[in-house]
Design an enzyme around this catalytic site. Sequence first.
Site, PDB file in Angstrom:
ATOM      1  N   GLU A 134       0.814  -1.220   0.000  1.00 48.24           N
ATOM      2  CA  GLU A 134       0.000   0.000   0.000  1.00 48.24           C
ATOM      3  C   GLU A 134       0.845   1.266   0.000  1.00 48.24           C
ATOM      4  O   GLU A 134       0.549   2.227  -0.710  1.00 48.24           O
ATOM      5  CB  GLU A 134      -0.949   0.012   1.209  1.00 48.24           C
ATOM      6  CG  GLU A 134      -2.196  -0.863   1.053  1.00 48.24           C
ATOM      7  CD  GLU A 134      -1.957  -2.351   1.234  1.00 48.24           C
ATOM      8  OE1 GLU A 134      -0.819  -2.748   1.573  1.00 48.24           O
ATOM      9  OE2 GLU A 134      -2.909  -3.127   1.052  1.00 48.24           O
ATOM     10  N   HIS A 159     -11.502  -4.332   9.075  1.00 46.09           N
ATOM     11  CA  HIS A 159     -12.044  -4.073   7.734  1.00 46.09           C
ATOM     12  C   HIS A 159     -13.272  -3.161   7.748  1.00 46.09           C
ATOM     13  O   HIS A 159     -13.943  -3.068   6.730  1.00 46.09           O
ATOM     14  CB  HIS A 159     -12.496  -5.387   7.076  1.00 46.09           C
ATOM     15  CG  HIS A 159     -11.414  -6.232   6.502  1.00 46.09           C
ATOM     16  ND1 HIS A 159     -10.510  -6.917   7.253  1.00 46.09           N
ATOM     17  CD2 HIS A 159     -11.094  -6.515   5.206  1.00 46.09           C
ATOM     18  CE1 HIS A 159      -9.687  -7.600   6.457  1.00 46.09           C
ATOM     19  NE2 HIS A 159     -10.010  -7.374   5.220  1.00 46.09           N
TER      20      HIS A 159
HETATM   21  C1  LIG Z   1      -2.849  -4.754   4.005  1.00 43.10           C
HETATM   22  C2  LIG Z   1      -3.904  -5.497   3.285  1.00 43.10           C
HETATM   23  N1  LIG Z   1      -4.086  -5.274   1.981  1.00 43.10           N
HETATM   24  C3  LIG Z   1      -5.020  -5.960   1.302  1.00 43.10           C
HETATM   25  C4  LIG Z   1      -5.824  -6.863   1.926  1.00 43.10           C
HETATM   26  C5  LIG Z   1      -6.907  -7.632   1.144  1.00 43.10           C
HETATM   27  N2  LIG Z   1      -6.471  -9.015   0.969  1.00 43.10           N
HETATM   28  C6  LIG Z   1      -6.859  -9.970   1.814  1.00 43.10           C
HETATM   29  S1  LIG Z   1      -6.129 -11.422   1.511  1.00 43.10           S
HETATM   30  C7  LIG Z   1      -5.277 -10.797   0.189  1.00 43.10           C
HETATM   31  C8  LIG Z   1      -4.342 -11.658  -0.578  1.00 43.10           C
HETATM   32  C9  LIG Z   1      -3.236 -12.165   0.273  1.00 43.10           C
HETATM   33  O1  LIG Z   1      -2.521 -13.125  -0.427  1.00 43.10           O
HETATM   34  P1  LIG Z   1      -1.517 -14.124   0.242  1.00 43.10           P
HETATM   35  O2  LIG Z   1      -0.661 -13.381   1.221  1.00 43.10           O
HETATM   36  O3  LIG Z   1      -0.838 -14.857  -0.817  1.00 43.10           O
HETATM   37  O4  LIG Z   1      -2.426 -15.108   1.114  1.00 43.10           O
HETATM   38  P2  LIG Z   1      -3.555 -16.114   0.613  1.00 43.10           P
HETATM   39  O5  LIG Z   1      -4.854 -15.375   0.707  1.00 43.10           O
HETATM   40  O6  LIG Z   1      -3.216 -16.552  -0.747  1.00 43.10           O
HETATM   41  O7  LIG Z   1      -3.534 -17.225   1.599  1.00 43.10           O
HETATM   42  C10 LIG Z   1      -5.593  -9.475   0.007  1.00 43.10           C
HETATM   43  C11 LIG Z   1      -5.058  -8.627  -1.071  1.00 43.10           C
HETATM   44  C12 LIG Z   1      -5.636  -7.030   3.311  1.00 43.10           C
HETATM   45  N3  LIG Z   1      -6.407  -7.851   4.027  1.00 43.10           N
HETATM   46  N4  LIG Z   1      -4.670  -6.357   3.958  1.00 43.10           N
END
Ligand SMILES: Cc1ncc(C[n+]2csc(CCOP(=O)(O)OP(=O)(O)O)c2C)c(N)n1
Lengths: 324, 324, 321, 321
Positions: free
Chosen positions: A57, A126
């Site tokens: 971000e 959230h």
């Molecule tokens: C700081 C932040 N940015 C965006 C999000 C929205 N978000 C939730 S899960 C996710 C993807 C995360 O991917 P990864 O770390 O690979 O974990 P996975 O969900 O694949 O287990 C996003 C973008 C968030 N929760 N927190």
Amino acid sequence: MTFREAIREAMRKAMQADQRVFLMGEDVGRYGGCFAVSKGLLAEFGPERIRDTPLSESTFVGAGIGAALGGMRPIVEIMTSNFSLLALDQIMNNAATLLHMSGGQFNVPVVIRMATGGGRQLAAQHSHSLEGWYGHIPGIKVLAPATVDDAHGMLLAALQDPDPVLIFENALLYNMEGELGADAGQVNIDRAVIRRPGRDVTIVSYAAGLWKCLDAAKQLAERGVEAEVIDLRSLRPLDDATLMESVTRTHRALVVDEGWRSGGISAEVSARIMEQAFYELDGPVARLCGAEVPMPYSAHMERASLPQVEDIVAAVEGMRVRHG
Amino acid sequence: MTFREAIREAMRKAMQADQRVFLMGEDVGRYGGCFAVSKGLLAEFGPERIRDTPLSESTFVGAGIGAALGGMRPIVEIMTSNFSLLALDQIMNNAATLLHMSGGQFNVPVVIRMATGGGRQLAAQHSHSLEGWYGHIPGIKVLAPATVDDAHGMLLAALQDPDPVLIFENALLYNMEGELGADAGQVNIDRAVIRRPGRDVTIVSYAAGLWKCLDAAKQLAERGVEAEVIDLRSLRPLDDATLMESVTRTHRALVVDEGWRSGGISAEVSARIMEQAFYELDGPVARLCGAEVPMPYSAHMERASLPQVEDIVAAVEGMRVRHG
Amino acid sequence: MSDARAHQLQLLREMILIRRFEEKCAELYSQTKIRGFMHLYIGEEAVGVGVMQALRPEDAVVSTYREHGHALARGMSGGSIMAEMFGKVEGCSRGRGGSMHLFDAKTRFYGGNAIVGGGLPIAIGLALADKMRGESRVTCCIFGDGAMAEGEFHESMNLAALWKLPVLFVCENNRYAMGTRLDYSHSVTDLTRKAASYDIAAASVDGMDVLAVEAAAQAACEHVRSGKGAYFLECQTYRFRAHSMYDPELYREKAEVEEWKKRDPIPALMQKIEGLTEEKIAEIETQVAEEVEAAIAFAEAGTLEPVGELTRFVYSDRRPA
Amino acid sequence: MSDARAHQLQLLREMILIRRFEEKCAELYSQTKIRGFMHLYIGEEAVGVGVMQALRPEDAVVSTYREHGHALARGMSGGSIMAEMFGKVEGCSRGRGGSMHLFDAKTRFYGGNAIVGGGLPIAIGLALADKMRGESRVTCCIFGDGAMAEGEFHESMNLAALWKLPVLFVCENNRYAMGTRLDYSHSVTDLTRKAASYDIAAASVDGMDVLAVEAAAQAACEHVRSGKGAYFLECQTYRFRAHSMYDPELYREKAEVEEWKKRDPIPALMQKIEGLTEEKIAEIETQVAEEVEAAIAFAEAGTLEPVGELTRFVYSDRRPA
Ligand SMILES: Cc1ncc(C[n+]2csc(CCOP(=O)(O)OP(=O)(O)O)c2C)c(N)n1
Ligand SMILES: Cc1ncc(C[n+]2csc(CCOP(=O)(O)OP(=O)(O)O)c2C)c(N)n1
Ligand SMILES: [Mg+2]
Ligand SMILES: [Mg+2]
């Protein structure tokens, strides 16, 4: 057309009209946008202009600022206002200061959009309504559309603005239907708007809270109380004139804000009425705000955390507004 | 003893008394602290307990939260409140939420200290007074000491607190001299304090601003206006009782805050007086705040950005406080 | 006189200018003509001077709070910089920025950024703008060894590599972040290894040797301009002075400083310039002294921004058409 | 029955429990018994189950929003988890957290963190506390491939290495961060190279093979417990379901999902267990089904937290002595 589609439509128009405009953020492209706002735009504009970013971000917001300095007109999407805290250094220390501290040399025409607000059982990381809090920061503008027209027109206006504009989209509104005129264009972002005229009490709100206030006003009308409902629209700057003009007629005011109470936008509105219309008041300005808690998940607790229509009605009645 | 030494003394006492207490932050050790607050502590307690961190505000603040969860009593130092924005995600989304969202299982006894405020010509990325703004966040406590006694005693009290406490140290105060009793210990952090009693008008302030208010009150006294000066001390929670009791006597109030006006702590104080003491007021609560600008470097512009003694005097006179 | 030698003399002149300019700054700070935080570049001149040689007028620079040298080497006038530090409206930021916030649209000098690491994302954005518009400009982003510990370094390197952005990352590794020695800041002190972990091309160069820095920066810029993406250049250097004017330097030994002073980039270059005479040096010193004096005179003669303009430029004066 | 085989059966049972538990979650979500954001672990069970084998009761876990599997494998009761998702006060977070915020002091399960990357610094702090007190506990910090792009990953890895902290970093590399494929998130997709740039010991393991994960986690924990500092374990895995319940999965091909399903960790383990009969499997399924039903029944029977408690635990009920 929904609120969501109105934002998409504005982005589409802006990108068609101006090559400098592009969208950047997490999952805006291939995923289709976490709230589907940008769905379809990747197919239309390609990955250069609909840019999926890594989770970072602070840097992609900073990159938006830099691209704006470099002559582009970026729209940066942050998924949720809670995540914007990761980018707050870039927003406050850079976007908001650059023009002033460079002595007027470098303006930053970046638009930062983000979802905000509670009511969807997304709990404490959230759900917060931070838009009013952002209103504290000089150098940025803070918009909070409540209508389909504003969702569309504010974004277009923001893209014409030479300074950083943050647009907070209450995620509960995305599915809201509304009319958008065929010739709809940018809207004035300087003025608050009276959404319902009334003579007995002024209710001040914005975004999702506005609709609750309008519902409450209807109920109050049945009980003989004519509430005027003002939609702030812009949380920074605030349109004092519209507020004071209204309070001067109604002599009573209630501010309804889903954000936390202490030091929120409700405090600022109250303090300004104090300063500018004290002698018009028949009673203290009241506030009805989100409970000062990290938002709980369970439906009943979340509901209790947010101002509801019946709370608004009760608050107005508690003000002993004289009837008609 | 200076304000700076009082903080150091409190850290020393706490570290001597409780093995769980340690200090962590940028340059707190080998450099001696960017404002020399921790000077000498490295020699006394060693690098395990006086921990220099890399430049990584988000992670060392988060590590403070984690260490607190793990049973320690960390003091985390952030050099300047503007830099704390880099750690705001950890502060708001973690420190402030963990106890509530875990249903009461995990409390976070971390103390986060930082320098704050303008007046030293450090310009737009080192000078802001963000403490009032932090007062918006439920789940944290926000302290702003104005005296040597409070600089010392608030830190000791914060270390006894089970919840996250942020202490904002106005850097202009570090060299201020004051008395600290040999038996000085922790102080009450729940209450505002009347620093000067008076019957004509209540002036509300805190930290560096307090001293300007006291100076102004002296000048006002010479002109026959007896101002009561309240030191808020805690910006979250606010001590409403002390405020309202005072306003109920004086019927007039001025809030003086070096932070930005819109949505600052001054707005909240005004709004609360509106709500709780409206019918006691002889006139509107006034606010005198920092100008809503990124802080400029040049001395005359910076001076113009901050409330000065003469402005306070003028503001009170502008309120047409009745004499005697 | 050969072109090469003339160029070397020019480099020497630029380094001496920075040195003398800043020595004066230190004096003026004691006289309280300059206030706030001020960070001197003395000892590190070869980095700024060497790197700027590789940049073209259309390129952009994003710098730190230790940027007097960068600004001068980029071609900003000493007068506008000094006036800025005097807090005069004739300063490059109207007196609003001071030492840490020099800005100049003409030379595309985007600050003077005082949040450590905060300039990196800005540089990413500037480079992105260029890339999207097909400009073959370089954005040169300068930061310290300490900044590389910040999260924004990681995020920015990744984005630059992922999007093949035309950024030249210049790390001024002066071995300390304030009082924190490199090995207390980083678990891995070979900083080029960090660049490698993003697949960003990298080199490390002797930052006390202006010719070496220049050559390395030229090669780096060629890489960037040819569309191969970002480049990371580590310049190993040392600051001879305190971190800022408030620093008691408890964290390093005098002997270490003295050791590095033996590698002072100015005498080092002098020794390399063929047939450099005392007279020539004296001539340069005289010219530089005049330039510095002129800068001070300009600053002294400057005026204060009217207080009524305090809120000007919080927002733009007007919206564009 | 050999110990090894019994253990394998136990692993199988745990993976099946997670699978069936979450299949029910999906149903209950459609029935709106569960609300909010919910992220299923289906397909990734071998990672959580394998890693948890290496942890001791006194160790700590810091997890993400995709944590049902971690919580179950850590030994939290299905009932307390399900009740949490039902928003009941009997839930592990009193119904305040929901699917993304499971907490449990007893098993030292520090969430259920829904800010991507936000748990890493917390884990650093927990490990620091242990190190300062001379405890030989491990803090296991689990995160996704996407999280590794966040600045906090960089800062946390550096601090863990610099301070030799007892952290086990577990990256669940399921190749997507929401809809962003690994190679759109990272310029270098061999994630162990990132660990190397901090001099943190690292390994990559087949995250669809629970025995391999377990062995790798054991080795990693041994490293950490022996005082050698942090360890980074990449588990290559895949989520079979959508990112969350709202995801239309526009970003990946069905064929890719099908390809990965062939490596489903549950049948994969079944094939490795000597003499595993249909009856045995049916027995496990029956037990698991009962356990899941019991969890649901517990959740259904749960009560709502009184609204009057809304502000309770914003601050602690009392200050400690
Ligand atoms: C700081 C932040 N940015 C965006 C999000 C929205 N978000 C939730 S899960 C996710 C993807 C995360 O991917 P990864 O770390 O690979 O974990 P996975 O969900 O694949 O287990 C996003 C973008 C968030 N929760 N927190
Ligand atoms: C985010 C942030 N944290 C802390 C500081 C205070 N500070 C200013 S310079 C500095 C050291 C930076 O070191 P380095 O990046 O190596 O640059 P150098 O000063 O050595 O040129 C610190 C800690 C700051 N300005 N910004
Ligand atoms: Mg350095
Ligand atoms: Mg993933």
